[in-house]
Design an enzyme around this catalytic site. Structure first.
Site, PDB file in Angstrom:
ATOM      1  N   ASP A 125       4.160  65.626  42.114  1.00 48.00           N
ATOM      2  CA  ASP A 125       3.908  64.071  41.588  1.00 48.00           C
ATOM      3  C   ASP A 125       4.722  63.383  42.920  1.00 48.00           C
ATOM      4  O   ASP A 125       6.110  62.946  42.759  1.00 48.00           O
ATOM      5  CB  ASP A 125       4.539  63.836  40.382  1.00 48.00           C
ATOM      6  CG  ASP A 125       4.247  62.384  39.998  1.00 48.00           C
ATOM      7  OD1 ASP A 125       3.861  61.700  40.917  1.00 48.00           O
ATOM      8  OD2 ASP A 125       4.691  62.126  38.892  1.00 48.00           O
TER       9      ASP A 125
ATOM     10  N   TYR B 217       9.707  62.042  34.967  1.00 45.78           N
ATOM     11  CA  TYR B 217       8.818  60.791  34.525  1.00 45.78           C
ATOM     12  C   TYR B 217       7.580  61.063  35.435  1.00 45.78           C
ATOM     13  O   TYR B 217       7.535  60.912  36.732  1.00 45.78           O
ATOM     14  CB  TYR B 217       9.514  59.463  34.628  1.00 45.78           C
ATOM     15  CG  TYR B 217       8.425  58.370  34.324  1.00 45.78           C
ATOM     16  CD1 TYR B 217       8.276  57.934  33.036  1.00 45.78           C
ATOM     17  CD2 TYR B 217       7.749  57.728  35.202  1.00 45.78           C
ATOM     18  CE1 TYR B 217       7.404  57.106  32.551  1.00 45.78           C
ATOM     19  CE2 TYR B 217       6.759  56.853  35.045  1.00 45.78           C
ATOM     20  CZ  TYR B 217       6.697  56.458  33.482  1.00 45.78           C
ATOM     21  OH  TYR B 217       5.715  55.358  32.968  1.00 45.78           O
TER      22      TYR B 217
ATOM     23  N   TYR C  48       7.210  47.578  28.405  1.00 51.31           N
ATOM     24  CA  TYR C  48       8.281  48.115  27.573  1.00 51.31           C
ATOM     25  C   TYR C  48       9.033  46.851  26.857  1.00 51.31           C
ATOM     26  O   TYR C  48      10.226  46.995  27.111  1.00 51.31           O
ATOM     27  CB  TYR C  48       9.320  48.841  28.467  1.00 51.31           C
ATOM     28  CG  TYR C  48       8.540  49.993  29.189  1.00 51.31           C
ATOM     29  CD1 TYR C  48       8.385  51.061  28.398  1.00 51.31           C
ATOM     30  CD2 TYR C  48       8.315  50.083  30.400  1.00 51.31           C
ATOM     31  CE1 TYR C  48       7.758  52.167  28.903  1.00 51.31           C
ATOM     32  CE2 TYR C  48       7.737  51.098  31.100  1.00 51.31           C
ATOM     33  CZ  TYR C  48       7.405  51.947  30.226  1.00 51.31           C
ATOM     34  OH  TYR C  48       6.742  53.287  30.962  1.00 51.31           O
TER      35      TYR C  48
ATOM     36  N   LYS D  60       1.014  54.109  43.899  1.00 52.74           N
ATOM     37  CA  LYS D  60       1.854  53.275  44.050  1.00 52.74           C
ATOM     38  C   LYS D  60       1.702  52.489  45.721  1.00 52.74           C
ATOM     39  O   LYS D  60       0.904  51.665  45.965  1.00 52.74           O
ATOM     40  CB  LYS D  60       3.434  53.791  44.017  1.00 52.74           C
ATOM     41  CG  LYS D  60       3.591  53.849  42.474  1.00 52.74           C
ATOM     42  CD  LYS D  60       5.069  53.863  42.185  1.00 52.74           C
ATOM     43  CE  LYS D  60       5.600  54.086  40.831  1.00 52.74           C
ATOM     44  NZ  LYS D  60       5.304  53.004  40.087  1.00 52.74           N
TER      45      LYS D  60
END
Length: 446
Positions: free
Chosen positions: A249, A148, A20, A278
């Site tokens: 998720d 997200y 980003y 993660k």
């Protein structure tokens, strides 16, 4: 060679993309040469207490001897082998542990490369499942706003469609269905109309909806919002009523982050498909997993292809599986519940003062997640520097100044993080007022 010459920052700025960032107005990139425990060590020798667990993954801290030993052993025998037509002990070991840790209905494991790919895999599973069940028109995904789920194209399609990071891709991204984000705060009984829009969308479109996907309990990079477990209970019932699969998720929330081993356990529900990543490897190497039920696997096997149509080159990578297996061993030692509970108590106490700071909209803590939400978006670069000057690594985004520290953090290290958050939040607002209305130093570049 001097310490400072180890990192060529000029080359980095001119040639290397960071997440980003712009290639013409790039955010600063701080040179890290090593890490130890809960600290990042910069090229000039400064140590920063890591408040982000390297994007929420390094829950055991850096340099943990048990994980390193497992990886070194695996590296010396089999670092990589294709997974097509081949299996190996590391993949079997980590899959057994995952099935033992998750809900009983989840019986099949797909070992993916990253969290975003785990979501792609989950979405593809739902489409193939319904083909195998004679309902090929069920191809849309329903989700909630402010979510997200990753940066790849299918994952982008279920991220927030209005204020999210991927709105610029427009019609190139598949148009999905969105209900309002849950309104009921965590720990409270469901607001009467909180599920009405979701129920209406399912009633109107269930014949074309393959699945609902949602981040359980905590919306992460889209909102840093904690919502009621009752919402998940109601959503599970709606999916059952309208014959729609439920994808959870847990890439950000899994393995203890919200105070339960998995966030869905706050609601006592089960997923049809579960995405993990993660902290799966403790943050030592990239690996993710998508788990599904027997029913989903059988439906996919009954689809026209007869097989699940996905197979990444690095699927089931032995080195990553060895790291994950070691990380899960540490999780299964069950020290994390006490660690996470202590982090939550301390953050609630020490961040409470933030609500009195001008420009602070809300303060939220759950498990090992602490959030100061500002009334407006912050200047990431300016605030990042302020945190580094205070000897901590906290990376704000949008209007959120947050921490998700390693579970192994000490009380003294955590206090330094929370104190820095209070100071920087106050500085952000003071800079905005001093800028005579143009909000320099407070408003984000993005």
């Amino acid at each position: 060679m001097s310490v400072n010459s180890q990192i060529d920052h000029q080359f980095d700025r001119q040639h290397i993309w960071h997440p980003y960032t712009s290639m013409t107005q790039a955010l600063p990139a701080y040179g890290v040469v090593s890490a130890e425990g809960c600290e990042l060590i910069l090229e000039d020798g400064r140590r920063l207490i890591d408040g982000t667990s390297s994007w929420w993954a390094c829950v055991h801290g850096y340099g943990h001897p048990y994980i390193l030993e497992a990886m070194q052993k695996q590296l010396s025998t089999l670092s990589h082998v294709m997974f097509g037509g081949i299996t190996h002990p590391s993949a079997i070991a980590v899959s057994k542990k995952l099935l033992a840790m998750t809900s009983e209905n989840l019986t099949k494991v797909f070992l993916a490369d990253s969290g975003s790919i785990a979501v792609e895999v989950a979405m593809k599973m739902t489409l193939q499942y319904w083909q195998g069940r004679g309902a090929p028109n069920k191809q849309r995904i329903l989700t909630v706003k402010h979510g997200y789920h990753g940066d790849t194209f299918a994952a982008m399609s279920v991220c927030d469609p209005e204020g999210g990071m991927h709105t610029m891709f427009g019609e190139a991204v598949t148009q999905q269905l969105f209900a309002p984000a849950p309104k009921t705060p965590f720990g409270e009984n469901l607001i009467a109309d909180d599920l009405e829009a979701m129920a209406s969308l399912l009633e109107a479109h269930h014949l074309t909806i393959a699945a609902v996907i949602i981040e359980p309990i905590m919306q992460g990079a889209g909102a840093m919002h904690f919502y009621s477990a009752d919402y998940l209970k109601g959503l599970r019932a709606l999916c059952d009523r309208y014959k729609v699969l439920l994808i959870l998720d847990e890439i950000a929330t899994g393995f203890g982050r919200t105070g339960k081993l998995f966030a869905y356990q706050h609601a006592g529900i089960e997923a049809d498909i579960l995405c993990l990543g993660k902290a799966l490897t403790g943050g030592y190497i990239s690996l993710a997993a998508t788990l599904c039920s027997d029913e989903v696997a059988l439906g996919i096997s009954d689809s026209p292809s007869g097989v699940f149509m996905h197979g990444p080159t690095f699927m089931g990578n032995p080195l990553a599986c060895a790291a994950a297996s070691a990380s899960l061993d540490l999780i299964n030692q069950h020290q994390w519940p006490e660690q996470v509970a202590a982090i939550e108590r301390q953050m609630k106490q020490e961040l409470a003062a933030a609500s009195a700071i001008d420009g602070v909209k809300a303060v939220r803590c759950l498990g090992a997640v602490g959030v100061i939400e500002m009334t407006r978006s912050v200047n990431t670069a300016a605030l990042q520097q302020a945190f580094v000057d205070r000897g901590v690594w906290v990376r704000p985004f949008s209007s959120y100044i947050y921490i998700m520290p390693p579970y192994t953090i000490s009380a003294q290290q955590l206090s330094r993080l929370t104190q820095a958050m209070l100071e920087v939040a106050a500085i952000a607002w003071a800079n905005a007022k001093a800028s005579n209305g143009d909000d320099a130093g407070f408003i984000s570049h993005g």
